[in-house]
Motif scaffolding. Structure first.
Motif, PDB file in Angstrom:
ATOM      1  N   PRO A  34     -37.142 -53.469  18.804  1.00  0.00           N
ATOM      2  CA  PRO A  34     -37.402 -54.785  18.410  1.00  0.00           C
ATOM      3  C   PRO A  34     -38.798 -55.595  20.064  1.00  0.00           C
ATOM      4  N   VAL A  35     -39.483 -56.223  19.176  1.00  0.00           N
ATOM      5  CA  VAL A  35     -41.143 -56.617  20.366  1.00  0.00           C
ATOM      6  C   VAL A  35     -40.249 -57.969  20.857  1.00  0.00           C
ATOM      7  N   ASP A  36     -39.054 -58.600  20.605  1.00  0.00           N
ATOM      8  CA  ASP A  36     -38.901 -59.694  21.247  1.00  0.00           C
ATOM      9  C   ASP A  36     -37.154 -59.674  21.650  1.00  0.00           C
ATOM     10  N   PRO A  37     -36.841 -59.527  21.979  1.00  0.00           N
ATOM     11  CA  PRO A  37     -35.828 -59.198  23.229  1.00  0.00           C
ATOM     12  C   PRO A  37     -35.701 -59.870  23.784  1.00  0.00           C
ATOM     13  N   TYR A  38     -34.219 -60.966  24.546  1.00  0.00           N
ATOM     14  CA  TYR A  38     -34.413 -61.345  25.929  1.00  0.00           C
ATOM     15  C   TYR A  38     -33.236 -60.760  26.509  1.00  0.00           C
ATOM     16  N   VAL A  39     -33.953 -59.672  27.784  1.00  0.00           N
ATOM     17  CA  VAL A  39     -32.959 -58.661  28.823  1.00  0.00           C
ATOM     18  C   VAL A  39     -33.573 -58.689  30.133  1.00  0.00           C
ATOM     19  N   GLU A  40     -32.273 -58.200  30.563  1.00  0.00           N
ATOM     20  CA  GLU A  40     -32.985 -58.043  32.178  1.00  0.00           C
ATOM     21  C   GLU A  40     -33.735 -56.820  32.400  1.00  0.00           C
ATOM     22  N   ASN A  41     -34.638 -56.446  33.490  1.00  0.00           N
ATOM     23  CA  ASN A  41     -35.136 -55.529  33.639  1.00  0.00           C
ATOM     24  C   ASN A  41     -34.078 -54.226  33.787  1.00  0.00           C
ATOM     25  N   GLU A  42     -32.894 -54.372  33.847  1.00  0.00           N
ATOM     26  CA  GLU A  42     -32.315 -52.932  33.885  1.00  0.00           C
ATOM     27  C   GLU A  42     -31.955 -52.780  32.201  1.00  0.00           C
ATOM     28  N   PHE A  43     -32.491 -52.982  31.263  1.00  0.00           N
ATOM     29  CA  PHE A  43     -31.997 -53.183  29.639  1.00  0.00           C
ATOM     30  C   PHE A  43     -33.027 -51.851  30.086  1.00  0.00           C
ATOM     31  N   TYR A  44     -34.346 -51.405  30.381  1.00  0.00           N
ATOM     32  CA  TYR A  44     -35.310 -50.530  29.968  1.00  0.00           C
ATOM     33  C   TYR A  44     -34.856 -49.237  30.630  1.00  0.00           C
ATOM     34  N   GLU A  45     -33.819 -49.274  31.793  1.00  0.00           N
ATOM     35  CA  GLU A  45     -33.601 -48.021  32.145  1.00  0.00           C
ATOM     36  C   GLU A  45     -32.616 -47.597  31.686  1.00  0.00           C
ATOM     37  N   LYS A  46     -32.048 -48.405  30.879  1.00  0.00           N
ATOM     38  CA  LYS A  46     -30.821 -47.655  30.119  1.00  0.00           C
ATOM     39  C   LYS A  46     -31.608 -47.270  29.284  1.00  0.00           C
ATOM     40  N   ILE A  47     -32.637 -47.172  28.269  1.00  0.00           N
ATOM     41  CA  ILE A  47     -33.350 -47.409  27.609  1.00  0.00           C
ATOM     42  C   ILE A  47     -34.115 -45.609  27.552  1.00  0.00           C
ATOM     43  N   LYS A  59     -43.738 -56.704  29.663  1.00  0.00           N
ATOM     44  CA  LYS A  59     -44.513 -57.006  31.315  1.00  0.00           C
ATOM     45  C   LYS A  59     -43.259 -55.885  32.109  1.00  0.00           C
ATOM     46  N   GLN A  60     -42.168 -56.383  31.197  1.00  0.00           N
ATOM     47  CA  GLN A  60     -40.848 -55.418  31.138  1.00  0.00           C
ATOM     48  C   GLN A  60     -40.826 -54.360  30.883  1.00  0.00           C
ATOM     49  N   LEU A  61     -41.881 -53.725  29.917  1.00  0.00           N
ATOM     50  CA  LEU A  61     -42.462 -51.702  30.073  1.00  0.00           C
ATOM     51  C   LEU A  61     -42.930 -51.535  31.069  1.00  0.00           C
ATOM     52  N   SER A  62     -44.526 -52.780  31.132  1.00  0.00           N
ATOM     53  CA  SER A  62     -44.942 -51.480  31.930  1.00  0.00           C
ATOM     54  C   SER A  62     -44.067 -51.693  33.764  1.00  0.00           C
ATOM     55  N   ALA A  63     -43.248 -52.471  34.345  1.00  0.00           N
ATOM     56  CA  ALA A  63     -42.499 -52.488  35.084  1.00  0.00           C
ATOM     57  C   ALA A  63     -41.262 -50.912  35.343  1.00  0.00           C
ATOM     58  N   ALA A  64     -40.793 -51.009  34.180  1.00  0.00           N
ATOM     59  CA  ALA A  64     -39.880 -49.521  34.017  1.00  0.00           C
ATOM     60  C   ALA A  64     -41.287 -48.403  34.139  1.00  0.00           C
ATOM     61  N   GLY A  65     -42.352 -48.294  33.951  1.00  0.00           N
ATOM     62  CA  GLY A  65     -43.335 -47.381  33.703  1.00  0.00           C
ATOM     63  C   GLY A  65     -43.073 -47.254  32.457  1.00  0.00           C
ATOM     64  N   LEU A  66     -42.580 -48.405  31.323  1.00  0.00           N
ATOM     65  CA  LEU A  66     -42.964 -47.096  29.685  1.00  0.00           C
ATOM     66  C   LEU A  66     -44.334 -47.857  29.083  1.00  0.00           C
ATOM     67  N   SER A  67     -45.009 -48.588  29.609  1.00  0.00           N
ATOM     68  CA  SER A  67     -45.839 -49.033  28.572  1.00  0.00           C
ATOM     69  C   SER A  67     -46.868 -48.804  28.416  1.00  0.00           C
ATOM     70  N   TYR A 115     -24.478 -50.752  26.595  1.00  0.00           N
ATOM     71  CA  TYR A 115     -25.119 -51.148  27.895  1.00  0.00           C
ATOM     72  C   TYR A 115     -24.256 -53.104  28.128  1.00  0.00           C
ATOM     73  N   LYS A 116     -23.660 -53.142  28.989  1.00  0.00           N
ATOM     74  CA  LYS A 116     -23.023 -54.410  29.796  1.00  0.00           C
ATOM     75  C   LYS A 116     -23.478 -55.958  29.866  1.00  0.00           C
ATOM     76  N   GLY A 117     -25.081 -55.940  30.510  1.00  0.00           N
ATOM     77  CA  GLY A 117     -26.026 -56.904  30.776  1.00  0.00           C
ATOM     78  C   GLY A 117     -25.642 -57.836  30.383  1.00  0.00           C
ATOM     79  N   THR A 118     -26.792 -58.831  30.218  1.00  0.00           N
ATOM     80  CA  THR A 118     -27.646 -59.517  29.726  1.00  0.00           C
ATOM     81  C   THR A 118     -28.741 -59.296  28.904  1.00  0.00           C
TER      82      THR A 118
END
Length: 457
Positions: free
Chosen positions: A115-128, A46-54, A250-253
């Motif tokens: 990895p398929v299972d990190p617990y991060v906020e959506n900002e992590f995918y902007e870092k990617i 879901k997070q990948l989709s929100a970031a436009g990466l899925s 990455y300085k977030g959660t």
């Protein structure tokens, strides 16, 4: 940019809910914004989709986990299946070779391993998304993401940056794998970062590495000779042998929810399933998949987890030891999720004459079907509990519903389609009742109907 998600592991640290076919990333113990239960893999997708990466993402997994991925994410998600479970280097090699030889992805395309299972906020995918430009700017063979440590953890590896640092990245000096607390404190003082398993490189860079190692760069041939690939992690086989690697912070959660103490922090509810806690049970969680209640009185800082595979009672601080404690438990998985639904083992008996009998409760989701298949060495009896469906048995078609009993002899080709949510009790009996006695001919219901002649019973 292409994303490769690695889905593997048995998740023994989250026993008894996780097993060889249902790893930790498939456990629906998190809560989404709507208050519904979701798994780690559902959250990440879901997070990948929100970031436009899925749209550019692929999942690499083994056969045992494929059914769970399709069940939770849908059949449209592109999955690359390993012929056998090995390690991250062969898994990445297979996926990258698929992009190279099957999809003809150009050499200058950025590939990100996640990895398929990190617990991060959506900002992590902007870092990617920044990794692509970093590789272009620096001409480094490999770019990593490191997480700012919040405490001196012994569970994670560390990326040690060099003194040569830029605004948005650092050059990597060295790697340290799971240090003790004292060493971790020292590393943090050197501004070391947690290694969260994110690797990015140009496709051509990785293919050159495979060529230098003499590894086949054709997807079909690599699959055929997959067992010949070294069973080793990507870190040891590639990452730690390269120079001029860069890392961005990455300085977030970021959390690895791989143990009960870390997972329970993000579960949202203290009780999942049937359970009761009294007011004196502080910071205690119940996770119950059984249809009997679990009651905890006057016990704090515990996790009580119950499933058909077993029952766990652990102090949260002791839960990381679980993998070592249960390594001698080697029973068959009692709950398995499939692309069509799930089944739960109710009973298993092995008789002196080597006849085996297994009883299952099977649930087929609405609009799903079992493959058109047969068994050589076992018979089956289905007693329909609820719902309505359509059965094809040796080319004969029949509508079935609650109260019907179906006998399936050995060698009979059969499939069932669920018009409504369908449940039945299945009793298998024979000399061999494992997955190796399943011979699939056709998979989808429409394909079955269009390719065989059926007559109504």
């Amino acid at each position: 940019m292409k994303i490769i998600l690695l889905s593997g592991g048995s998740g023994k640290r989250l026993w008894p809910l996780s097993n060889d076919s249902r790893s930790k990333q498939f456990l629906k113990v998190l809560k989404n914004k709507e208050g519904h239960a979701e798994s780690m893999v559902q959250r990440v997708w879901k997070q990948l989709s929100a970031a436009g990466l899925s749209e550019e993402a692929f999942i690499t997994t083994n056969r045992g986990q494929y059914e769970s991925i399709v069940s939770q994410l849908g059949p449209e998600v592109p999955v690359i299946i390993e012929p056998s479970s090995r390690d991250t280097f062969p898994a990445v090699s297979l996926a990258v070779t698929y992009l190279y030889s099957e999809l003809r992805v150009p050499d200058d395309e950025t590939i990100v391993i996640l990895p398929v299972d990190p617990y991060v906020e959506n900002e992590f995918y902007e870092k990617i998304k920044e990794l692509d430009s970093l590789l272009e700017r620096t001409k480094s063979p490999l770019a990593l993401i490191g997480v700012t440590p919040t405490f001196p953890s012994e569970k994670y590896g560390y990326i040690v940056p060099s003194s040569c640092q830029e605004d948005s990245f650092s050059w990597v000096d060295s790697f340290v794998e799971k240090p003790n607390v004292s060493k971790a404190e020292q590393l943090i003082s050197q501004k070391a970062l947690w290694n969260c398993g994110i690797f990015s490189f140009k496709l051509g860079t990785f293919m050159k590495i495979l060529e230098e190692k003499g590894i086949e760069m054709n997807f079909d041939l690599m699959r055929k000779n997959y067992s010949a690939l070294p069973k080793i992690s990507l870190d040891y086989e590639v990452v730690e042998k390269l120079s001029q690697i860069i890392v961005t912070e990455y300085k977030g959660t970021w959390k690895d929810l791989g143990t009960w103490n870390t997972l329970s922090e993000e579960m949202g509810n203290s009780i999942l399933g049937q359970g009761l806690l009294d007011d004196e049970s502080i910071n205690t969680h119940i996770v119950n998949e059984l249809e009997i209640p679990v009651v905890v009185l006057g016990c704090s800082n515990l996790v009580v987890a119950a499933s058909p595979d077993g029952v766990l009672v652990t102090e949260k601080s002791a839960s990381p030891k679980l993998k070592e404690i249960i390594k001698e438990i080697d029973g068959r998985p009692m709950f398995v999720e499939r692309r069509w639904g799930w089944y739960r083992v109710l009973d298993y008996v092995s008789y002196p004459d080597e006849t085996e009998v297994i009883t299952k409760r099977v649930h087929i989701n609405k609009g799903k079907n079992l493959s058109y298949h047969y068994h050589k060495y076992r018979t089956e009896v289905w007693s329909v509990l609820s719902g309505k469906g359509h059965l094809i048995l040796d080319g004969e078609y029949k509508t079935i519903q609650s109260g019907d009993v179906i006998n399936i002899p050995a060698g009979a080709v059969h499939s069932i389609y669920s018009e409504e949510e369908l449940e039945f009790i299945e009793i298998q009996k024979g000399q061999t009742i494992g997955e190796d006695d399943v011979y699939r001919l056709l998979m989808e219901w429409e394909e079955i109907i269009n390719n065989i002649q059926v007559s109504k019973l």
